[in-house]
Enzyme design. Structure first.
Site, PDB file in Angstrom:
ATOM      1  N   GLU A 195      -1.834   7.615  -5.498  1.00 55.06           N
ATOM      2  CA  GLU A 195      -2.051   6.998  -6.806  1.00 55.06           C
ATOM      3  C   GLU A 195      -3.483   7.141  -7.324  1.00 55.06           C
ATOM      4  OE1 GLU A 195      -3.086   2.355  -6.276  1.00 55.06           O
ATOM      5  OE2 GLU A 195      -1.085   2.883  -5.572  1.00 55.06           O
ATOM      6  N   HIS A 212       0.649  -0.324 -10.020  1.00 55.37           N
ATOM      7  CA  HIS A 212      -0.196  -1.216  -9.205  1.00 55.37           C
ATOM      8  C   HIS A 212      -0.608  -2.453  -9.999  1.00 55.37           C
ATOM      9  CE1 HIS A 212      -2.894  -0.983  -5.411  1.00 55.37           C
ATOM     10  NE2 HIS A 212      -2.700  -2.247  -5.744  1.00 55.37           N
ATOM     11  N   ARG A 236       0.851  -1.181   0.000  1.00 54.85           N
ATOM     12  CA  ARG A 236       0.000   0.000   0.000  1.00 54.85           C
ATOM     13  C   ARG A 236       0.891   1.236   0.000  1.00 54.85           C
ATOM     14  NH1 ARG A 236      -3.146  -2.780  -1.737  1.00 54.85           N
ATOM     15  NH2 ARG A 236      -5.197  -3.420  -0.983  1.00 54.85           N
TER      16      ARG A 236
END
Length: 332
Positions: A264, A296, A235
């Protein structure tokens, strides 16, 4: 059930439709993220299916309840974007996918790590320009180095097993220690301070909570070995980005691999190639030659997508039939 699927991309739609081949549920896909400005799209649905960058705050959940939504089917493991307390108060069930493919994320961790330590991204670009010089491409062996895992859950365990395959010494910090897991995998639990001080590579595998937010901050980075390599596939909020930039500038941090970034939302998963990047911190990180950023994608394997889709729709079916919700997220 009628399920509104938010923040979708072609790979999501393909995987969910394949998992729903028997037509047990009616799926409608929306490219928009689920948050206060898009919540009205959930009108007429029994369930919503958000992804990691959706924001289900108290007001959003309250509106979902008014619209008749009974369950949130989160197609991810992390649930920091959902107000679980509000969901419970409103009687909305929240279910997640706790373990879709830990191997996928752990393997991506090492894709980033190996690229950094052997500088293959720079070598690839050089050779494409017919520059076959090796100057500046010196790396280092992983064999014999200390691999420190921040988090020893399913993904952390997979990463440590891979690290052991490379001949690394493996240590881990986790607020919830399990002696049997440590014995099975072959690592030692250590305090956070010792992990920071002894690790050549620090790999993050913790959930984002109030306690873990910015666990890698200026003070933590100051304790690390000079030239440490940091990998974050967990994360973004675990790392203080400005502190990371400062440590990169001084050489305290020798390399960084990020598959996640604390700001993000609205950037990752989108094609922004035709416009200026508005995030100055991210732009600064991207300038460093020893920083490697992916968008990601650690979860993005065929196996992981299949597992996510199957578990998500399985959660929907269990809820619809009144069966025990094994993957429900609760406050206690």
């Amino acid at each position: 059930m009628r399920i509104a699927v938010f923040d979708t991309h072609p790979y999501d739609e393909q995987a969910l439709n394949a998992a729903n081949i028997n037509g047990a549920h009616t799926l409608e896909f929306f490219e928009e993220r689920l948050y206060d400005k898009t919540v009205e799209l959930a009108h007429g649905f029994d369930a919503v299916c958000p992804f990691v960058n959706c924001r289900l705050t108290d007001p959003v959940l309250h509106r979902l309840q008014q619209l008749g939504v009974k369950i949130v089917l989160l197609r991810a493991a992390g649930f920091n974007g959902i107000d679980i307390v509000a969901a419970e108060r409103l009687g909305i069930c929240v279910a997640r996918v706790p373990a879709y493919s830990p191997d996928a994320v752990a393997e991506h961790c090492f894709a980033l790590l190996l690229t950094l330590v052997r500088k293959t991204h720079r070598a690839y670009n050089r050779v494409r320009e017919q520059n076959f010089s090796l100057d500046g491409l010196e790396g280092f062996n992983l064999h014999g180095k200390t691999f420190g895992a921040l988090g020893a859950g399913r993904i952390g365990q997979c990463a440590m097993r891979i690290a052991k395959g490379f001949g690394c010494k493996v240590i881990a910090y986790d607020p919830y220690e399990n002696a049997q897991i440590a014995q099975d995998v072959g690592f030692e639990y250590v305090p956070l301070e010792r992990l920071l001080e002894e690790s050549d590579v620090i790999s993050l595998h913790l959930p984002l909570t109030e306690q873990s937010h910015h666990i890698i901050d200026a003070a933590a980075l100051a304790r690390t070995r000079r030239g440490v390599t940091i990998i974050n596939t967990s994360r973004g909020g675990l790392v203080d980005s400005q502190a990371l930039i400062d440590a990169l500038k001084t050489g305290q941090v020798g390399g960084v691999g990020l598959d996640v970034y604390e700001m993000e939302e609205g950037v990752f998963f989108h094609d922004l190639s035709d416009r200026p990047l508005q995030d100055d911190t991210l732009a600064r990180l991207m300038i460093f030659p020893n920083v490697l950023i992916t968008s990601h994608q650690g979860f993005l394997t065929r196996e992981a997508l299949h597992a996510i889709a199957t578990t998500t729709l399985g959660n929907a079916s269990a809820f619809e039939r009144g069966e025990p919700m094994l993957n429900q997220v609760k406050t206690s």
